[in-house]
Design a protein around this motif. Structure first.
Motif, PDB file in Angstrom:
ATOM      1  N   THR A 188       0.846  -1.186   0.000  1.00  0.00           N
ATOM      2  CA  THR A 188       0.000   0.000   0.000  1.00  0.00           C
ATOM      3  C   THR A 188       0.883   1.238   0.000  1.00  0.00           C
ATOM      4  OG1 THR A 188      -0.098   0.147   2.416  1.00  0.00           O
ATOM      5  CG2 THR A 188      -1.710  -1.294   1.334  1.00  0.00           C
ATOM      6  N   TYR A 189       0.253   2.402   0.081  1.00  0.00           N
ATOM      7  CA  TYR A 189       1.025   3.645   0.015  1.00  0.00           C
ATOM      8  C   TYR A 189       1.948   3.815   1.220  1.00  0.00           C
ATOM      9  CZ  TYR A 189      -2.214   5.607   3.444  1.00  0.00           C
ATOM     10  OH  TYR A 189      -2.941   5.850   4.584  1.00  0.00           O
ATOM     11  N   ASN A 190       1.652   3.128   2.329  1.00  0.00           N
ATOM     12  CA  ASN A 190       2.483   3.319   3.530  1.00  0.00           C
ATOM     13  C   ASN A 190       2.989   2.017   4.152  1.00  0.00           C
ATOM     14  OD1 ASN A 190       0.123   2.293   4.516  1.00  0.00           O
ATOM     15  ND2 ASN A 190      -0.190   3.892   6.071  1.00  0.00           N
ATOM     16  N   SER A 191       2.834   0.892   3.480  1.00  0.00           N
ATOM     17  CA  SER A 191       3.314  -0.369   4.047  1.00  0.00           C
ATOM     18  C   SER A 191       3.624  -1.383   2.956  1.00  0.00           C
ATOM     19  CB  SER A 191       2.282  -0.959   5.021  1.00  0.00           C
ATOM     20  OG  SER A 191       1.064  -1.225   4.345  1.00  0.00           O
ATOM     21  N   ASP A 192       4.500  -2.308   3.290  1.00  0.00           N
ATOM     22  CA  ASP A 192       4.901  -3.360   2.364  1.00  0.00           C
ATOM     23  C   ASP A 192       5.357  -4.556   3.198  1.00  0.00           C
ATOM     24  OD1 ASP A 192       5.799  -4.969   0.339  1.00  0.00           O
ATOM     25  OD2 ASP A 192       7.329  -3.582  -0.407  1.00  0.00           O
ATOM     26  N   TYR A 193       4.606  -5.636   3.158  1.00  0.00           N
ATOM     27  CA  TYR A 193       4.935  -6.801   3.969  1.00  0.00           C
ATOM     28  C   TYR A 193       4.300  -8.059   3.359  1.00  0.00           C
ATOM     29  CZ  TYR A 193       0.251  -5.712   5.739  1.00  0.00           C
ATOM     30  OH  TYR A 193      -1.087  -5.419   5.826  1.00  0.00           O
ATOM     31  N   PHE A 194       4.787  -9.214   3.817  1.00  0.00           N
ATOM     32  CA  PHE A 194       4.207 -10.492   3.430  1.00  0.00           C
ATOM     33  C   PHE A 194       3.310 -10.996   4.555  1.00  0.00           C
ATOM     34  CE2 PHE A 194       8.052 -10.686   0.732  1.00  0.00           C
ATOM     35  CZ  PHE A 194       7.476 -11.046  -0.485  1.00  0.00           C
ATOM     36  N   VAL A 195       2.362 -11.843   4.203  1.00  0.00           N
ATOM     37  CA  VAL A 195       1.606 -12.631   5.170  1.00  0.00           C
ATOM     38  C   VAL A 195       1.952 -14.093   4.904  1.00  0.00           C
ATOM     39  CG1 VAL A 195      -0.683 -13.318   5.991  1.00  0.00           C
ATOM     40  CG2 VAL A 195      -0.260 -10.946   5.297  1.00  0.00           C
ATOM     41  N   ASP A 196       2.369 -14.819   5.966  1.00  0.00           N
ATOM     42  CA  ASP A 196       2.833 -16.186   5.755  1.00  0.00           C
ATOM     43  C   ASP A 196       1.695 -17.196   5.820  1.00  0.00           C
ATOM     44  OD1 ASP A 196       2.238 -16.685   8.402  1.00  0.00           O
ATOM     45  OD2 ASP A 196       4.307 -16.802   9.074  1.00  0.00           O
ATOM     46  N   ASP A 197       2.039 -18.473   5.704  1.00  0.00           N
ATOM     47  CA  ASP A 197       1.042 -19.534   5.636  1.00  0.00           C
ATOM     48  C   ASP A 197       0.345 -19.805   6.959  1.00  0.00           C
ATOM     49  OD1 ASP A 197       3.471 -20.389   6.613  1.00  0.00           O
ATOM     50  OD2 ASP A 197       3.332 -22.397   5.769  1.00  0.00           O
ATOM     51  N   SER A 198       0.729 -19.091   8.001  1.00  0.00           N
ATOM     52  CA  SER A 198       0.016 -19.180   9.278  1.00  0.00           C
ATOM     53  C   SER A 198      -0.798 -17.921   9.548  1.00  0.00           C
ATOM     54  CB  SER A 198       1.008 -19.411  10.426  1.00  0.00           C
ATOM     55  OG  SER A 198       1.657 -20.656  10.283  1.00  0.00           O
ATOM     56  N   GLY A 199      -0.786 -16.989   8.598  1.00  0.00           N
ATOM     57  CA  GLY A 199      -1.533 -15.750   8.766  1.00  0.00           C
ATOM     58  C   GLY A 199      -0.792 -14.681   9.535  1.00  0.00           C
ATOM     59  N   ASN A 200       0.509 -14.853   9.706  1.00  0.00           N
ATOM     60  CA  ASN A 200       1.309 -13.879  10.453  1.00  0.00           C
ATOM     61  C   ASN A 200       2.064 -12.943   9.515  1.00  0.00           C
ATOM     62  OD1 ASN A 200       0.628 -15.005  13.028  1.00  0.00           O
ATOM     63  ND2 ASN A 200       2.072 -16.675  12.611  1.00  0.00           N
ATOM     64  N   ILE A 201       2.348 -11.741  10.000  1.00  0.00           N
ATOM     65  CA  ILE A 201       3.077 -10.746   9.219  1.00  0.00           C
ATOM     66  C   ILE A 201       4.563 -11.103   9.198  1.00  0.00           C
ATOM     67  CG2 ILE A 201       3.644  -8.291   8.986  1.00  0.00           C
ATOM     68  CD1 ILE A 201       0.685  -8.955   8.581  1.00  0.00           C
ATOM     69  N   MET A 202       5.177 -10.984   8.037  1.00  0.00           N
ATOM     70  CA  MET A 202       6.617 -11.158   7.936  1.00  0.00           C
ATOM     71  C   MET A 202       7.178 -10.065   7.028  1.00  0.00           C
ATOM     72  SD  MET A 202       6.771 -14.632   5.557  1.00  0.00           S
ATOM     73  CE  MET A 202       8.565 -14.675   5.564  1.00  0.00           C
ATOM     74  N   PRO A 203       8.396  -9.588   7.295  1.00  0.00           N
ATOM     75  CA  PRO A 203       8.966  -8.479   6.522  1.00  0.00           C
ATOM     76  C   PRO A 203       9.341  -8.905   5.117  1.00  0.00           C
ATOM     77  CG  PRO A 203      10.605  -9.377   8.008  1.00  0.00           C
ATOM     78  CD  PRO A 203       9.318 -10.077   8.335  1.00  0.00           C
ATOM     79  N   THR A 204       9.478  -7.915   4.238  1.00  0.00           N
ATOM     80  CA  THR A 204       9.870  -8.212   2.863  1.00  0.00           C
ATOM     81  C   THR A 204      11.381  -8.302   2.709  1.00  0.00           C
ATOM     82  OG1 THR A 204       9.837  -5.848   2.329  1.00  0.00           O
ATOM     83  CG2 THR A 204       7.825  -7.094   1.918  1.00  0.00           C
ATOM     84  N   ASN A 205      12.107  -7.350   3.291  1.00  0.00           N
ATOM     85  CA  ASN A 205      13.579  -7.347   3.217  1.00  0.00           C
ATOM     86  C   ASN A 205      14.093  -7.536   1.791  1.00  0.00           C
ATOM     87  OD1 ASN A 205      13.710  -7.019   5.959  1.00  0.00           O
ATOM     88  ND2 ASN A 205      14.050  -9.168   6.402  1.00  0.00           N
ATOM     89  N   ASN A 206      13.373  -6.932   0.842  1.00  0.00           N
ATOM     90  CA  ASN A 206      13.754  -6.977  -0.572  1.00  0.00           C
ATOM     91  C   ASN A 206      13.680  -8.382  -1.166  1.00  0.00           C
ATOM     92  OD1 ASN A 206      14.356  -4.175  -0.715  1.00  0.00           O
ATOM     93  ND2 ASN A 206      16.331  -4.562   0.270  1.00  0.00           N
ATOM     94  N   TYR A 207      12.963  -9.312  -0.494  1.00  0.00           N
ATOM     95  CA  TYR A 207      12.777 -10.645  -1.057  1.00  0.00           C
ATOM     96  C   TYR A 207      11.693 -10.598  -2.131  1.00  0.00           C
ATOM     97  CZ  TYR A 207      15.466 -12.458   2.879  1.00  0.00           C
ATOM     98  OH  TYR A 207      16.450 -12.721   3.790  1.00  0.00           O
ATOM     99  N   GLN A 208      11.797 -11.501  -3.088  1.00  0.00           N
ATOM    100  CA  GLN A 208      10.816 -11.598  -4.157  1.00  0.00           C
ATOM    101  C   GLN A 208      10.153 -12.966  -4.111  1.00  0.00           C
ATOM    102  OE1 GLN A 208      10.008  -9.006  -6.141  1.00  0.00           O
ATOM    103  NE2 GLN A 208      11.539  -7.760  -5.075  1.00  0.00           N
ATOM    104  N   SER A 209       8.843 -12.997  -4.296  1.00  0.00           N
ATOM    105  CA  SER A 209       8.121 -14.261  -4.295  1.00  0.00           C
ATOM    106  C   SER A 209       6.902 -14.134  -5.197  1.00  0.00           C
ATOM    107  CB  SER A 209       7.687 -14.633  -2.872  1.00  0.00           C
ATOM    108  OG  SER A 209       7.039 -15.879  -2.860  1.00  0.00           O
ATOM    109  N   ASP A 210       6.616 -15.207  -5.939  1.00  0.00           N
ATOM    110  CA  ASP A 210       5.499 -15.197  -6.871  1.00  0.00           C
ATOM    111  C   ASP A 210       4.206 -15.533  -6.123  1.00  0.00           C
ATOM    112  OD1 ASP A 210       3.995 -15.093  -9.160  1.00  0.00           O
ATOM    113  OD2 ASP A 210       4.533 -17.107  -9.839  1.00  0.00           O
TER     114      ASP A 210
END
Length: 255
Positions: free
Chosen positions: A120-142
């Motif tokens: 979004t305009y003010n956030s960037d993060y992943f949600v994992d397979d347990s529904g928890n927030i995890m950082p992006t750290n410049n990782y790429q995933s399809d």
């Protein structure tokens, strides 16, 4: 039997018993003083297909915390510290370490696997397979990209079961590449094939059975969309419409 014969026999039995005790003790507790750790084996579940962890990354993690077990006596390696250091990574779900009898350090890791990325305009993060927030750290995933008006709570409570339902169907996992949330919390699906957006309306309100409610809600919408793809767009062309509205039951509104 002469008395001195009895004494010799008794001493022999004592020496033999002591030898057997020492032999059994040595067998059950081998001397590792000359044994050295020769290898560190990192096993990452689904490491070759998903996630962000690598064997090199885990080894670097251990080195950064001054854990370099190669060449050290296995008894001097703190297994608990190895596990704690690895578990501290935001990419790790669980880790178990052990030392084999030949001095090999084995670390088995279950990593956190992303299922969607919220940008979004003010956030960037992943949600994992347990529904928890995890950082992006410049990782790429399809994975599915989520945009629009999304709070972390909404992403975890409502969008997580929505994405799981999409990923549970091979067709929609391949077809839907983006989810956009409008200001009114309406859901727009952006497909890979076709120059259109699919609007499905607002998701059911969170309840104790939110996952089942959202799964049923989405499956009903996607079943109608599948029929429209098969009998509608396949005849008039995939680029005929730019907006397909499935919000209302028993009708499809196209622009």
């Amino acid at each position: 039997m002469k008395p001195w014969h009895s004494i010799i026999l008794a001493l022999f039995n004592v020496v033999l018993a002591a030898y057997l005790v020492l032999a059994l003790t040595a067998f059950n507790h081998p001397d590792n003083s000359d044994n050295r750790c020769q290898k560190v084996e990192i096993n990452i579940a689904e490491g070759k297909t998903n996630g962000f962890l690598t064997e090199k990354g885990v080894l670097d993690m251990l080195r950064q915390h001054d854990i370099v077990p190669l060449g050290y006596n296995p008894d001097s390696i703190n297994i608990r510290k190895v596990e704690d250091v690895v578990k501290a990574s935001p990419l790790v779900k669980n880790a178990d370490a052990c030392i084999t009898t030949d001095g090999k350090l084995i670390v088995d890791i279950t990593q956190r696997l992303p299922v969607m990325r919220v940008k979004t305009y003010n956030s960037d993060y992943f949600v994992d397979d347990s529904g928890n927030i995890m950082p992006t750290n410049n990782y790429q995933s399809d994975v599915v990209i989520v945009t629009g008006y999304v709070s972390k709570g909404y992403a975890q409570r409502s969008l997580f079961p929505l994405v799981n339902t999409i990923n549970g169907d091979e067709l929609w996992q391949q077809q839907i590449e983006q989810i956009n949330v409008t200001a009114s919390k309406g859901i727009e699906l952006v497909p890979r094939v076709g120059n259109h957006i699919v609007y499905i309306g607002q998701l059911p309100s969170p309840t104790t059975d939110t996952t089942d409610n959202i799964s049923e809600f989405l499956n009903n919408k996607l079943q109608r969309l599948k029929q429209f793809y098969r009998y509608g767009l396949s005849k008039v062309g995939w680029d005929t419409y730019t907006y397909i509205n499935l919000e209302y039951d028993n009708q499809i509104i196209c622009k």
